[in-house]
Motif scaffolding. Structure first.
Motif, short mmCIF file in Angstrom:
data_model
loop_
_atom_site.label_atom_id
_atom_site.label_comp_id
_atom_site.label_asym_id
_atom_site.label_seq_id
_atom_site.Cartn_x
_atom_site.Cartn_y
_atom_site.Cartn_z
N PHE A 193 0.84 -1.19 0.00
CA PHE A 193 0.00 0.00 0.00
C PHE A 193 0.88 1.25 0.00
O PHE A 193 1.72 1.42 0.88
CB PHE A 193 -0.90 0.03 1.24
N PRO A 196 -1.43 3.22 3.46
CA PRO A 196 -2.32 2.22 4.06
C PRO A 196 -3.60 2.81 4.67
O PRO A 196 -4.61 2.11 4.76
CB PRO A 196 -1.45 1.59 5.15
N LYS A 273 -6.60 -0.10 -2.76
CA LYS A 273 -5.50 0.86 -2.74
C LYS A 273 -5.11 1.24 -1.31
O LYS A 273 -3.97 1.63 -1.06
CB LYS A 273 -5.87 2.11 -3.54
N SER A 274 -6.06 1.17 -0.40
CA SER A 274 -5.79 1.44 1.01
C SER A 274 -6.27 0.24 1.83
O SER A 274 -7.16 -0.50 1.40
CB SER A 274 -6.50 2.73 1.47
#
Length: 433
Positions: A193, A196, A273-274
């Motif tokens: 990530f 994150p 993505k996170s």
């Protein structure tokens, strides 16, 4: 009642928006007489939000059909212009009898003379049955009530947390600051990530106070000293607040969070993505649909003074210039039926304001998949400061928080915000009149 020509905390008003609103009302009272009885004009911010607007339309239709003494007429406007437009219409004495108001603005509008206290005693749902955050009080008087609230929460994938040895917290044992920071460090170190943590830092306006001031409060700070609402100095820029600001900046400095998130943070979270997203209950259903049993709905971090989330959403009120307050209050009382609380929650995926309504919605019933969000709202909600100065406070906090993420010295940024807020309070005689 004369509207006060004070230096209101609200933003400047667009002339075009004001003109559109004023043109839509035929009298300053918001009430006109006709063959079918008194017509009461109602304004809402829900133009473009068809699901919530449909509930409003249903209540109006039911009310108009239930008697022939009053008729409510709907006018809907875009949310983006609504608050400023109401301020303009109030100055022109062109407010309707009935209008909705964002919960944090109730005190400002009541102080400014826009609203009258309401009496909804005798309605099906007692005000005492509602979540405290859905009731708009000012100076011990009821000015507004809402049908729902929303809740902040962290969302994550259980599988991702498990893969990195991060505990899934509970209300009995939420994450501590150290545990949260350690988890973010693990996720960052994994290389999976870029950032994150997703906390919606690309947002603007009220999101900054709603989303981040609860974390400030969990650190032990606040936006203003709530003992008398006469100063922000020593509270917004005190030791605990500076500790929050330093931590907030560290999220960017350590690469745990983007200084400015993308246009759709929830979409980015669902795309992987996170790893952890700080978001509202309004996306819980979408998250559950996509992630199923892998979705973890996580309480806010306890930064030392207990987990906190923001409280209060849109509420209904009566204007001070309404010439038929009896009729307006009849509509307000009529709307306070459990079935309408249920309708709002189902249509908008929001948290119903009463337990009786929650029990009629499977997801919000005790043991339901979103019951935890009801518990968050009940246990953690902190109403934003109930002072007429709040809109100004919120604007100053947003500016300071953005400056802090951009690298400004936390103590200086909060200190300047506190000074500016104190100046506004003094200029307005501490909003004491």
């Amino acid at each position: 009642m004369l509207f006060r020509t004070r230096r209101l905390a609200a933003a400047s008003v667009a002339v075009t928006a004001a003109t559109a609103l004023v043109a839509g009302c035929t009298s300053g009272s918001g009430s006109t007489s006709g063959a079918s009885g008194d017509t009461l004009t109602l304004w809402t911010h829900n133009a473009g939000n068809s699901v919530e607007l449909d509930v409003v339309k249903k209540i109006i239709k039911d009310f108009n059909g239930s008697q022939d003494k009053y008729k409510v007429k709907l006018q809907a406007f875009p949310q983006s212009d609504y608050n400023n437009s109401v301020v303009a219409a109030a100055s022109a004495r062109k407010l309707p009898c009935l209008l909705d108001v964002d919960g944090p603005n109730v005190a400002n509008w009541a102080w400014g003379g826009y609203l009258s206290p309401i009496d909804v005693s005798g309605s099906e749902v007692p005000v005492s049955d509602q979540l405290a955050s859905t009731v708009g009080d000012y100076k011990d008087k009821l000015y507004a009530f809402g049908f729902y609230d929303v809740s902040l929460a962290f969302f994550a994938r259980k599988s991702v947390l498990g893969e990195h040895g991060i505990r899934v917290p509970t209300m009995d044992k939420p994450w501590t600051k150290d545990e949260f920071d350690a988890g973010l460090a693990k996720l960052k170190k994994s290389g999976k990530f870029e950032y994150p943590l997703e906390m919606g830092t690309g947002g603007t306006g009220e999101w900054w106070s709603y989303g981040y001031s609860p974390q400030l409060q969990s650190f032990g700070g606040d936006l203003i000293d709530r003992d008398d609402y006469k100063t922000a100095s020593g509270t917004l820029d005190g030791k605990n607040a500076v500790e929050w600001a330093s931590w907030f900046h560290s999220l960017v400095a350590n690469g745990h969070m983007a200084k400015k998130s993308g246009a759709d943070p929830n979409k980015d979270f669902l795309a992987g993505k996170s790893a952890i997203q700080w978001d509202g209950s309004w996306n819980a259903a979408k998250n559950a649909e996509k992630l199923g049993d892998d979705l973890a709905i996580i309480p806010p971090v306890d930064f030392g003074n207990g987990p906190k989330i923001g409280g209060a959403s849109w509420q209904w009120a009566m204007s001070s210039t309404c010439s038929n307050k009896a009729g307006a209050q009849e509509w307000l009382k009529f709307s306070r039926q459990t079935k309408y609380f249920v309708d709002y929650a189902k249509a908008t995926s929001t948290i119903p304001a009463t337990d009786a309504a929650a029990q009629q919605i499977a997801d919000y019933q005790p043991g339901g998949k979103f019951d935890v969000l009801v518990q968050f709202a009940r246990e953690y909600a902190t109403v934003r400061p109930a002072t007429p100065a709040y809109p100004y406070i919120s604007t100053e906090f947003e500016k300071a928080a953005k400056d802090i993420l951009a690298g400004a010295d936390p103590k200086n940024a909060l200190g300047q915000a506190a000074k500016d807020i104190d100046s506004n309070l003094k200029t307005n005689n501490y909003y004491s009149n």
